[in-house]
Design an enzyme around this catalytic site. Structure first.
Site, PDB file in Angstrom:
ATOM      1  N   TYR A  97      38.818  45.634  35.809  1.00  0.00           N
ATOM      2  CA  TYR A  97      37.878  44.922  36.682  1.00  0.00           C
ATOM      3  C   TYR A  97      36.535  44.751  35.986  1.00  0.00           C
ATOM      4  O   TYR A  97      35.953  43.665  35.956  1.00  0.00           O
ATOM      5  CB  TYR A  97      37.721  45.702  37.988  1.00  0.00           C
ATOM      6  CG  TYR A  97      36.907  44.964  39.015  1.00  0.00           C
ATOM      7  CD1 TYR A  97      37.292  43.700  39.439  1.00  0.00           C
ATOM      8  CD2 TYR A  97      35.766  45.527  39.574  1.00  0.00           C
ATOM      9  CE1 TYR A  97      36.557  43.012  40.395  1.00  0.00           C
ATOM     10  CE2 TYR A  97      35.029  44.852  40.523  1.00  0.00           C
ATOM     11  CZ  TYR A  97      35.421  43.598  40.934  1.00  0.00           C
ATOM     12  OH  TYR A  97      34.684  42.917  41.868  1.00  0.00           O
ATOM     13  N   LYS A 152      34.979  41.060  34.888  1.00  0.00           N
ATOM     14  CA  LYS A 152      33.684  40.605  35.392  1.00  0.00           C
ATOM     15  C   LYS A 152      32.674  40.478  34.254  1.00  0.00           C
ATOM     16  O   LYS A 152      31.786  39.627  34.293  1.00  0.00           O
ATOM     17  CB  LYS A 152      33.155  41.534  36.489  1.00  0.00           C
ATOM     18  CG  LYS A 152      33.953  41.506  37.770  1.00  0.00           C
ATOM     19  CD  LYS A 152      34.129  40.114  38.379  1.00  0.00           C
ATOM     20  CE  LYS A 152      32.927  39.614  39.126  1.00  0.00           C
ATOM     21  NZ  LYS A 152      33.191  38.314  39.810  1.00  0.00           N
TER      22      LYS A 152
END
Ligand code: UDP
Length: 330
Positions: free
Chosen positions: A149, A153
């Protein structure tokens, strides 16, 4: 102004839609309802300036149409929640990488203004002091799903900055720290809605690990105001901002507070991380932002303190439960 909110049926997106409509804007929400919910925006549908499109941001043709038709894009669509990332790693990476690339590429053609929401996960397991936007990142091994994650991002941020530098895309980036408020669901792991639900239903409050890990929570209305204000500020373009609160609390302390505020008889239990998530799970011990950059630019200072936010969330959860009860009776 005509605004497009990707992921606008989600918890934060739906509050943003509400605020932008209140300010007199036209708002289109695009959401595939994978984690967003129709109920979050059902109260907005009577407004003639509001439009909902159920589709994925990976549908490039549809996105071209929607982006052509707006002046500003709030890009919130992303995989959310630690539990979701671990359970659906491929889907999460696809939406965060391919989805964002589509949004930025299409916005870049006509230099439409973009607000990209990023995350405090960017900092990884860095622990010391307040996190500043240009701090180094500390990440675990690629065999631990959680870190995907942070990486996806980060790639979104790299892409946004490159579109800004190379193609003149007016994009601003916010790194959201733990945001909370009504409509947030605990389904994907978020701690406050989970503990509140447990406390109100008399179930044990599940504290993962030793409960000494700390987080700082920000109420959604404070987050929304800051997002809107940053999007309208010319000096925010090409910049990254932390958006959170400096008031930290341990998760065990949070559970105690929730138990007290709900007058719950529930016990507080410790659950090992590997039971809650997966083997080898790694958590952040501490995560508190340095918010001087956003404070200096737009005068940001979170208004709603922790006790008040918890009271409001508890009230809204009770209200939702009453509503469900009435519906079941009728
Ligand atoms: N957590 C917990 N009990 C729960 C859900 C989460 O103790 O039922 C912990 C989680 O392990 C983390 C913190 O609460 O340390 C915040 O979790 P959340 O998923 O809300 O956000 P994160 O900061 O991890 O992205």
């Amino acid at each position: 102004m005509r605004a497009l909110i990707t992921g606008g049926a989600g918890f934060i997106g739906s509050h943003l839609a509400e605020e932008l409509l209140k300010e007199g804007n036209k708002v289109t929400v695009v959401d595939d309802l994978s984690t967003g919910r129709r109920e979050n925006i059902s109260h907005l549908r009577e407004n003639s300036r509001f439009c909902f499109v159920q589709d994925t941001i990976m549908n490039k043709e549809k996105m071209r149409e929607l982006i052509d038709d707006c002046e500003v894009i709030y890009h919130l669509a992303a995989a959310v929640g630690v539990k979701f990332i671990i359970d659906y790693p491929l889907k999460s990476m696809e939406i965060n990488v391919r989805g964002t690339e589509i949004v930025l590429e299409l916005a870049g053609r006509e230099k439409k203004k973009v607000l990209l929401t990023s995350t405090s996960e960017i900092y990884g397991k860095k622990e010391d002091g307040l996190f500043k936007e240009d701090d180094d990142r500390v990440l675990g091994a690629t065999t631990i799903s959680r870190w995907s994650y942070s990486c996806t991002k980060a790639l979104d941020e790299f892409l946004a900055l490159a579109y800004h530098r190379k193609r003149g895309l007016p994009v601003a980036i916010v790194r959201l720290f733990n945001t909370c408020g009504p409509r947030q669901t605990g389904r994907y792991g978020m701690v406050i809605p989970r503990l509140v639900k447990q406390a109100l239903s008399g179930k044990p409050l599940t504290v993962y690990g030793d409960g000494k890990q700390t987080r700082s929570f920000t109420y959604v209305t404070d987050v929304i105001k800051a997002i809107v204000s940053l999007t309208n500020h010319p000096k925010a373009v090409g910049e990254i901002f932390n958006l959170g609160s400096e008031e930290g609390i341990s998760i065990y302390g949070l559970a105690e507070k929730i138990k007290e505020l709900t007058h719950s008889q529930s016990e507080i239990v410790f659950v090992p991380y590997e039971k809650a998530y997966e083997n080898n799970f790694e958590d952040m011990r501490h995560r508190v932002p340095d918010i001087s950059k956003i404070r200096n630019l737009i005068g940001y200072s979170p208004r709603v303190r922790l006790d008040e936010m918890l009271k409001r969330i508890i009230e809204s959860k009770k209200e939702a439960q009453r509503h469900k009860g009435t519906e079941a009776q009728s």
